[in-house]
Design a protein around this motif. Structure first.
Motif, PDB file in Angstrom:
ATOM      1  N   LYS A 174       0.822  -1.229   0.105  1.00 19.49           N
ATOM      2  CA  LYS A 174      -0.163  -0.035  -0.038  1.00 19.49           C
ATOM      3  C   LYS A 174       0.816   1.247   0.128  1.00 19.49           C
ATOM      4  O   LYS A 174       0.628   2.069  -0.451  1.00 19.49           O
ATOM      5  N   PRO A 207      -8.300   0.242  -2.145  1.00 20.44           N
ATOM      6  CA  PRO A 207      -8.560   0.878  -1.027  1.00 20.44           C
ATOM      7  C   PRO A 207      -9.212   2.356  -1.347  1.00 20.44           C
ATOM      8  O   PRO A 207      -9.196   2.852  -2.283  1.00 20.44           O
ATOM      9  N   ILE A 208     -10.348   2.533  -0.521  1.00 23.16           N
ATOM     10  CA  ILE A 208     -11.307   3.653  -0.898  1.00 23.16           C
ATOM     11  C   ILE A 208     -10.589   4.850  -0.970  1.00 23.16           C
ATOM     12  O   ILE A 208     -11.070   5.676  -1.704  1.00 23.16           O
ATOM     13  N   MET A 209      -9.621   5.243   0.283  1.00 18.53           N
ATOM     14  CA  MET A 209      -9.110   6.451  -0.017  1.00 18.53           C
ATOM     15  C   MET A 209      -8.171   6.745  -0.956  1.00 18.53           C
ATOM     16  O   MET A 209      -8.334   7.857  -1.652  1.00 18.53           O
ATOM     17  N   PHE A 242     -12.850  14.120   2.821  1.00 18.19           N
ATOM     18  CA  PHE A 242     -12.795  13.025   4.182  1.00 18.19           C
ATOM     19  C   PHE A 242     -13.255  13.532   5.313  1.00 18.19           C
ATOM     20  O   PHE A 242     -13.928  12.730   5.907  1.00 18.19           O
ATOM     21  N   LEU A 272     -15.209   5.509   9.999  1.00 18.47           N
ATOM     22  CA  LEU A 272     -14.023   5.117   9.983  1.00 18.47           C
ATOM     23  C   LEU A 272     -13.875   3.669  10.193  1.00 18.47           C
ATOM     24  O   LEU A 272     -13.077   2.652   9.633  1.00 18.47           O
ATOM     25  N   TYR A 288     -15.973   1.485   9.034  1.00 18.90           N
ATOM     26  CA  TYR A 288     -16.062   0.543   7.714  1.00 18.90           C
ATOM     27  C   TYR A 288     -14.685   0.405   6.925  1.00 18.90           C
ATOM     28  O   TYR A 288     -14.717  -0.458   6.185  1.00 18.90           O
ATOM     29  N   VAL A 289     -13.911   1.530   7.008  1.00 22.15           N
ATOM     30  CA  VAL A 289     -12.553   1.472   6.511  1.00 22.15           C
ATOM     31  C   VAL A 289     -11.451   0.505   7.047  1.00 22.15           C
ATOM     32  O   VAL A 289     -10.893  -0.272   6.360  1.00 22.15           O
ATOM     33  N   PHE A 290     -11.604   0.698   8.473  1.00 22.37           N
ATOM     34  CA  PHE A 290     -10.433  -0.071   9.171  1.00 22.37           C
ATOM     35  C   PHE A 290     -10.723  -1.569   9.881  1.00 22.37           C
ATOM     36  O   PHE A 290     -10.185  -1.664  10.629  1.00 22.37           O
ATOM     37  N   HIS A 291     -12.022  -1.648   9.593  1.00 18.33           N
ATOM     38  CA  HIS A 291     -12.357  -2.602  10.432  1.00 18.33           C
ATOM     39  C   HIS A 291     -11.828  -4.161  10.176  1.00 18.33           C
ATOM     40  O   HIS A 291     -11.395  -4.866  11.202  1.00 18.33           O
ATOM     41  N   THR A 296     -12.359   8.135  14.731  1.00 17.67           N
ATOM     42  CA  THR A 296     -13.185   8.893  13.762  1.00 17.67           C
ATOM     43  C   THR A 296     -13.254  10.215  13.744  1.00 17.67           C
ATOM     44  O   THR A 296     -12.847  11.159  12.879  1.00 17.67           O
TER      45      THR A 296
END
Length: 216
Positions: free
Chosen positions: A19, A80-82, A117, A132, A134-137, A151
């Motif tokens: 990444k 990744p979404i970001m 963001f 947050l 949902y992104v880093f779960h 968050t």
């Protein structure tokens, strides 16, 4: 049982590295293309009509971003979404900068991305959603309070980055802004991320390594 566990551990170590490579790659191309923009235009005349060294760097940055997103999809199986959101904004604002021959658009890109963001994270909190999570779960397992605090902190941090970008590009040269974007933003983000570890450890519902120990 040791073989799958070892494979899982290796993949977990490789993924953050990949990444980082996919994110830093386009930025480094952007930096060196801006640094050697005039040489690039002399050596490759097809680049000359694009305009200034910064605009040439922007065009190469756009191309590198697309390649990075495709490589991420092929190698890691997902985007990744970001980076995806950032990539879309790069395409839009980069194209506007080149088309209108106005460097302002690409300089505003970090402001727009970070502001977006921040709006999503802080707006989600207003509706009782810690987005947050949902992104880093998949990386962290936190309780509800932990996700709310994390968050909020990330939302405010994105506000800080947006304001900082505005201050730099409006008050310093284009070269200084490029140096800031490449060499300052990432270390600041890494330092902020590391500073959140005490909060993550305090609110973690799954101690690090516990799941792997149980599987072994």
């Amino acid at each position: 049982m040791s073989e799958p566990t070892e494979k899982l551990t290796t993949e977990q170590k490789e993924e953050p590295f990949l990444k980082l490579v996919f994110e830093l790659g386009p930025l480094l191309i952007f930096f060196f293309a801006n640094l050697r923009g005039e040489w690039l235009m002399r050596t490759f005349p097809v680049l000359a009509p694009i305009g200034s060294p910064l605009l040439v760097a922007t065009a190469l940055f756009m191309a590198a971003t697309v390649i990075s997103l495709i490589a991420s999809r092929i190698v890691m199986g997902n985007i990744p979404i970001m980076p995806l959101v950032s990539g879309v904004v790069v395409m839009v604002f980069g194209a506007l900068s080149i088309w209108l021959q106005d460097e302002t658009f690409i300089k505003m890109k970090p402001t727009i991305v970070n502001g977006l963001f921040a709006a999503v994270l802080l707006g989600g909190l207003l509706f009782g959603r810690s987005l947050l999570g949902y992104v880093f779960h998949s990386a962290f397992k936190l309780d509800d309070e932990g996700w709310r605090k994390l968050t909020l902190r990330w939302g405010l941090f994105f506000v800080f980055l947006a304001i900082l970008n505005e201050v730099v590009w409006r008050n310093f040269s284009a070269d200084a802004w490029v140096n800031f974007k490449v060499w300052a933003t990432m270390p600041i983000t890494i330092a902020f991320t590391l500073a959140q570890m005490p909060l993550i450890m305090r609110h973690s519902t799954e101690p690090l390594g516990e799941e792997k120990k149980d599987e072994g």
